[in-house]
Structure formats: structure tokens, C-alpha cells
Design a protein around this motif. Structure first.
Motif, PDB file in Angstrom:
ATOM      1  N   MET A 187     -10.144 -12.190 -17.728  1.00 13.21           N
ATOM      2  CA  MET A 187      -9.795 -13.605 -17.613  1.00 13.21           C
ATOM      3  C   MET A 187     -10.645 -14.330 -16.559  1.00 13.21           C
ATOM      4  O   MET A 187     -10.349 -15.462 -16.190  1.00 13.21           O
ATOM      5  CB  MET A 187      -8.307 -13.748 -17.297  1.00 13.21           C
ATOM      6  CG  MET A 187      -7.451 -13.136 -18.393  1.00 13.21           C
ATOM      7  SD  MET A 187      -5.717 -13.272 -18.058  1.00 13.21           S
ATOM      8  CE  MET A 187      -5.314 -14.643 -19.121  1.00 13.21           C
ATOM      9  N   ASN A 188     -11.690 -13.636 -16.075  1.00 11.80           N
ATOM     10  CA  ASN A 188     -12.613 -14.199 -15.089  1.00 11.80           C
ATOM     11  C   ASN A 188     -11.889 -14.617 -13.804  1.00 11.80           C
ATOM     12  O   ASN A 188     -12.127 -15.686 -13.255  1.00 11.80           O
ATOM     13  CB  ASN A 188     -13.417 -15.357 -15.674  1.00 11.80           C
ATOM     14  CG  ASN A 188     -14.698 -15.596 -14.909  1.00 11.80           C
ATOM     15  OD1 ASN A 188     -15.245 -14.670 -14.306  1.00 11.80           O
ATOM     16  ND2 ASN A 188     -15.158 -16.827 -14.915  1.00 11.80           N
ATOM     17  N   VAL A 189     -10.966 -13.753 -13.359  1.00 11.37           N
ATOM     18  CA  VAL A 189     -10.217 -13.969 -12.127  1.00 11.37           C
ATOM     19  C   VAL A 189     -10.581 -12.836 -11.179  1.00 11.37           C
ATOM     20  O   VAL A 189     -10.755 -11.691 -11.607  1.00 11.37           O
ATOM     21  CB  VAL A 189      -8.687 -13.959 -12.399  1.00 11.37           C
ATOM     22  CG1 VAL A 189      -7.905 -14.060 -11.115  1.00 11.37           C
ATOM     23  CG2 VAL A 189      -8.322 -15.072 -13.362  1.00 11.37           C
ATOM     24  N   LYS A 190     -10.680 -13.142  -9.884  1.00  9.27           N
ATOM     25  CA  LYS A 190     -11.026 -12.119  -8.902  1.00  9.27           C
ATOM     26  C   LYS A 190     -10.001 -10.985  -8.950  1.00  9.27           C
ATOM     27  O   LYS A 190      -8.805 -11.220  -8.925  1.00  9.27           O
ATOM     28  CB  LYS A 190     -11.067 -12.731  -7.506  1.00  9.27           C
ATOM     29  CG  LYS A 190     -11.534 -11.778  -6.445  1.00  9.27           C
ATOM     30  CD  LYS A 190     -11.623 -12.470  -5.095  1.00  9.27           C
ATOM     31  CE  LYS A 190     -12.027 -11.480  -4.024  1.00  9.27           C
ATOM     32  NZ  LYS A 190     -12.094 -12.104  -2.714  1.00  9.27           N
ATOM     33  N   GLY A 191     -10.481  -9.757  -9.011  1.00  6.19           N
ATOM     34  CA  GLY A 191      -9.611  -8.592  -9.080  1.00  6.19           C
ATOM     35  C   GLY A 191      -9.633  -7.808  -7.790  1.00  6.19           C
ATOM     36  O   GLY A 191      -9.650  -8.375  -6.697  1.00  6.19           O
ATOM     37  N   LYS A 192      -9.684  -6.505  -7.908  1.00  9.72           N
ATOM     38  CA  LYS A 192      -9.653  -5.603  -6.755  1.00  9.72           C
ATOM     39  C   LYS A 192     -10.908  -5.724  -5.907  1.00  9.72           C
ATOM     40  O   LYS A 192     -11.966  -6.130  -6.392  1.00  9.72           O
ATOM     41  CB  LYS A 192      -9.573  -4.150  -7.218  1.00  9.72           C
ATOM     42  CG  LYS A 192      -8.224  -3.696  -7.557  1.00  9.72           C
ATOM     43  CD  LYS A 192      -8.278  -2.204  -7.831  1.00  9.72           C
ATOM     44  CE  LYS A 192      -6.931  -1.733  -8.291  1.00  9.72           C
ATOM     45  NZ  LYS A 192      -6.949  -0.363  -8.717  1.00  9.72           N
ATOM     46  N   MET A 193     -10.761  -5.279  -4.677  1.00  8.49           N
ATOM     47  CA  MET A 193     -11.929  -5.176  -3.810  1.00  8.49           C
ATOM     48  C   MET A 193     -12.837  -4.105  -4.392  1.00  8.49           C
ATOM     49  O   MET A 193     -12.362  -3.068  -4.862  1.00  8.49           O
ATOM     50  CB  MET A 193     -11.511  -4.775  -2.393  1.00  8.49           C
ATOM     51  CG  MET A 193     -10.690  -5.816  -1.684  1.00  8.49           C
ATOM     52  SD  MET A 193      -9.929  -5.264  -0.113  1.00  8.49           S
ATOM     53  CE  MET A 193     -11.017  -4.038   0.513  1.00  8.49           C
ATOM     54  N   PRO A 194     -14.163  -4.334  -4.384  1.00 11.61           N
ATOM     55  CA  PRO A 194     -15.091  -3.330  -4.924  1.00 11.61           C
ATOM     56  C   PRO A 194     -14.912  -1.979  -4.239  1.00 11.61           C
ATOM     57  O   PRO A 194     -14.706  -1.902  -3.036  1.00 11.61           O
ATOM     58  CB  PRO A 194     -16.468  -3.922  -4.617  1.00 11.61           C
ATOM     59  CG  PRO A 194     -16.236  -5.385  -4.433  1.00 11.61           C
ATOM     60  CD  PRO A 194     -14.849  -5.518  -3.875  1.00 11.61           C
ATOM     61  N   PHE A 204      -0.579   0.866 -20.929  1.00 13.04           N
ATOM     62  CA  PHE A 204      -0.853   0.537 -19.534  1.00 13.04           C
ATOM     63  C   PHE A 204      -2.225  -0.100 -19.425  1.00 13.04           C
ATOM     64  O   PHE A 204      -3.219   0.493 -19.842  1.00 13.04           O
ATOM     65  CB  PHE A 204      -0.805   1.798 -18.664  1.00 13.04           C
ATOM     66  CG  PHE A 204      -1.055   1.523 -17.211  1.00 13.04           C
ATOM     67  CD1 PHE A 204      -0.014   1.188 -16.367  1.00 13.04           C
ATOM     68  CD2 PHE A 204      -2.336   1.585 -16.694  1.00 13.04           C
ATOM     69  CE1 PHE A 204      -0.235   0.926 -15.025  1.00 13.04           C
ATOM     70  CE2 PHE A 204      -2.571   1.322 -15.352  1.00 13.04           C
ATOM     71  CZ  PHE A 204      -1.518   0.993 -14.519  1.00 13.04           C
ATOM     72  N   THR A 205      -2.274  -1.304 -18.908  1.00 13.82           N
ATOM     73  CA  THR A 205      -3.543  -1.979 -18.660  1.00 13.82           C
ATOM     74  C   THR A 205      -3.578  -2.359 -17.190  1.00 13.82           C
ATOM     75  O   THR A 205      -2.666  -3.009 -16.684  1.00 13.82           O
ATOM     76  CB  THR A 205      -3.681  -3.252 -19.528  1.00 13.82           C
ATOM     77  OG1 THR A 205      -3.507  -2.893 -20.899  1.00 13.82           O
ATOM     78  CG2 THR A 205      -5.053  -3.884 -19.344  1.00 13.82           C
ATOM     79  N   LYS A 206      -4.623  -1.940 -16.508  1.00 14.25           N
ATOM     80  CA  LYS A 206      -4.748  -2.229 -15.088  1.00 14.25           C
ATOM     81  C   LYS A 206      -4.860  -3.729 -14.860  1.00 14.25           C
ATOM     82  O   LYS A 206      -5.497  -4.437 -15.649  1.00 14.25           O
ATOM     83  CB  LYS A 206      -5.981  -1.539 -14.514  1.00 14.25           C
ATOM     84  CG  LYS A 206      -5.893  -0.037 -14.511  1.00 14.25           C
ATOM     85  CD  LYS A 206      -7.170   0.567 -13.944  1.00 14.25           C
ATOM     86  CE  LYS A 206      -7.100   2.076 -13.972  1.00 14.25           C
ATOM     87  NZ  LYS A 206      -8.318   2.666 -13.409  1.00 14.25           N
ATOM     88  N   LEU A 207      -4.261  -4.194 -13.780  1.00 13.94           N
ATOM     89  CA  LEU A 207      -4.352  -5.607 -13.419  1.00 13.94           C
ATOM     90  C   LEU A 207      -5.804  -6.018 -13.212  1.00 13.94           C
ATOM     91  O   LEU A 207      -6.214  -7.099 -13.625  1.00 13.94           O
ATOM     92  CB  LEU A 207      -3.535  -5.889 -12.155  1.00 13.94           C
ATOM     93  CG  LEU A 207      -3.534  -7.338 -11.669  1.00 13.94           C
ATOM     94  CD1 LEU A 207      -2.997  -8.281 -12.742  1.00 13.94           C
ATOM     95  CD2 LEU A 207      -2.703  -7.453 -10.398  1.00 13.94           C
ATOM     96  N   ASP A 208      -6.604  -5.153 -12.616  1.00 12.72           N
ATOM     97  CA  ASP A 208      -8.019  -5.458 -12.392  1.00 12.72           C
ATOM     98  C   ASP A 208      -8.743  -5.694 -13.716  1.00 12.72           C
ATOM     99  O   ASP A 208      -9.580  -6.596 -13.823  1.00 12.72           O
ATOM    100  CB  ASP A 208      -8.673  -4.310 -11.626  1.00 12.72           C
ATOM    101  CG  ASP A 208     -10.069  -4.658 -11.134  1.00 12.72           C
ATOM    102  OD1 ASP A 208     -10.211  -5.702 -10.466  1.00 12.72           O
ATOM    103  OD2 ASP A 208     -10.996  -3.878 -11.406  1.00 12.72           O
ATOM    104  N   THR A 209      -8.408  -4.927 -14.729  1.00  8.51           N
ATOM    105  CA  THR A 209      -9.020  -5.084 -16.051  1.00  8.51           C
ATOM    106  C   THR A 209      -8.657  -6.446 -16.645  1.00  8.51           C
ATOM    107  O   THR A 209      -9.511  -7.147 -17.194  1.00  8.51           O
ATOM    108  CB  THR A 209      -8.557  -3.957 -16.996  1.00  8.51           C
ATOM    109  OG1 THR A 209      -8.909  -2.699 -16.409  1.00  8.51           O
ATOM    110  CG2 THR A 209      -9.173  -4.088 -18.376  1.00  8.51           C
ATOM    111  N   ILE A 210      -7.388  -6.819 -16.535  1.00 13.52           N
ATOM    112  CA  ILE A 210      -6.944  -8.116 -17.046  1.00 13.52           C
ATOM    113  C   ILE A 210      -7.618  -9.248 -16.276  1.00 13.52           C
ATOM    114  O   ILE A 210      -8.075 -10.230 -16.866  1.00 13.52           O
ATOM    115  CB  ILE A 210      -5.411  -8.227 -16.985  1.00 13.52           C
ATOM    116  CG1 ILE A 210      -4.768  -7.187 -17.911  1.00 13.52           C
ATOM    117  CG2 ILE A 210      -4.951  -9.639 -17.364  1.00 13.52           C
ATOM    118  CD1 ILE A 210      -3.270  -7.029 -17.722  1.00 13.52           C
TER     119      ILE A 210
END
Length: 175
Positions: free
Chosen positions: A158-165, A148-154
Motif C-alpha cells: 500500500m506504499n506505506v512505511k513499514g518496518k525498520m530495515p 497470515f500476512t505480515k503487516l510490513d508486507t501489507i
């Protein structure tokens, strides 16, 4: 005298343990219910679909349907399965992160509970429709089961905006 003193000491110890047990049991029960409530939103037996969203690369439209007077949970699930069938027949992929591990099973469970028909193509008794459903978490794991790898980690890798802080999955039920 020694026996009487030992019996009295045992009685006092037992009484203290009874008092401590009640307190410990109450604390354990409160912790149990807090844990259950934190996870209740993620279980189709106790959770509820409040919103469904998707983005079409074909049209460029983002659609978010939220529960209100017009869109009940039942109506949202019916719209979702209609969208699934549209993708199935095109054929087009429905892509999401951990959708095989969570979203589709959750939607299926809620649909079964609420009497909403789940298209027969979705689930063959063992696997979800691999031709239509693409799960980025499974792709990222490259076939390694249980990874399991969190989408935010990926996203961060990949230098893509993830979750809200400050947001975390445990906040899901509250938010």
C-alpha cells in the motif's frame, strides 16, 4: 577368528556411536535451548510485558508505557485493561495487526498469571470482543482462516512505511 573379528568391529562401531551420540545430543540440546530462548519472549508462560503503546485518533496522542520503577508489568496491564474498557464503553475500536492472534491472548495470559483482572467483556469463552477489537490481519484475510500476512508486507503493497530495515520478528526478544 571371523566371529571374533566381527565382534571386535561391532564393539569399535558401538564405541564410536556412543562418542558421536554424546556430541550429537549436546548439539541438539544447544539448538533446542536456542530455539526455546528465541521464542520465550512470545509465550505468556515465559515472556514478560516490557512496553505497551497505542495511538488515539481521537486526541492525536501516542502513548508508550515502558516498564520502569513506576510502571511494573502489573501496572502496565492494569492501564491496558482500563484503556480497553474506555474503548468498550465509548464505543471505540482498538485496532492492531494480529492482536487477536497474539497481543490480546498474551496480555490475557500474563494478566491471569499475575493476578490482574481481565474485563469479562474481552473474552466470552470462544471469541474475543469483536465490537471493540479490530485485527487488521483478520480483515486483510477476508475471513480466510489461517492466512497470515505480515503487516510490513501489507504496508509495502500500500506504499506505506513499514518496518525498520533489517528488523525481523525473530529480533523481538533481543530488541
Amino acid at each position: 577368528e571371523k566371529i571374533a573379528a566381527k565382534v571386535e568391529a561391532s564393539r569399535k562401531k558401538h564405541a564410536a556411536e556412543i562418542i558421536a551420540f554424546d556430541k550429537t545430543a549436546k548439539e541438539a540440546e544447544a539448538e533446542y535451548w536456542e530455539t526455546i530462548m528465541d521464542k520465550a519472549a512470545l509465550n505468556p508462560l515465559t515472556g514478560h510485558v516490557l512496553a505497551i503503546g497505542y495511538h488515539s485518533t481521537e486526541t492525536g496522542n501516542t502513548v508508550i508505557v515502558m516498564e520502569d520503577d513506576k510502571n511494573t508489568e502489573v501496572e502496565m496491564l492494569k492501564m491496558f485493561w482500563k484503556q480497553y474498557l474506555a474503548c468498550f464503553h465509548k464505543p471505540r475500536k482498538m485496532i492492531g495487526h494480529n492482536v487477536v492472534g497474539f497481543d490480546f491472548p498474551f496480555f490475557m495470559g500474563r494478566s491471569w498469571i499475575l493476578g490482574v483482572e481481565v474485563p469479562s467483556q474481552v473474552f466470552d469463552g470462544r471469541y474475543l470482543d469483536r465490537a471493540t477489537i479490530a485485527d487488521t490481519m483478520l480483515h486483510w484475510a477476508c475471513g480466510q482462516h489461517g492466512k497470515f500476512t505480515k503487516l510490513d508486507t501489507i504496508c509495502k503493497a500500500m506504499n506505506v512505511k513499514g518496518k525498520m530495515p533489517g528488523m525481523d520478528g525473530k529480533d523481538f526478544g533481543r530488541v
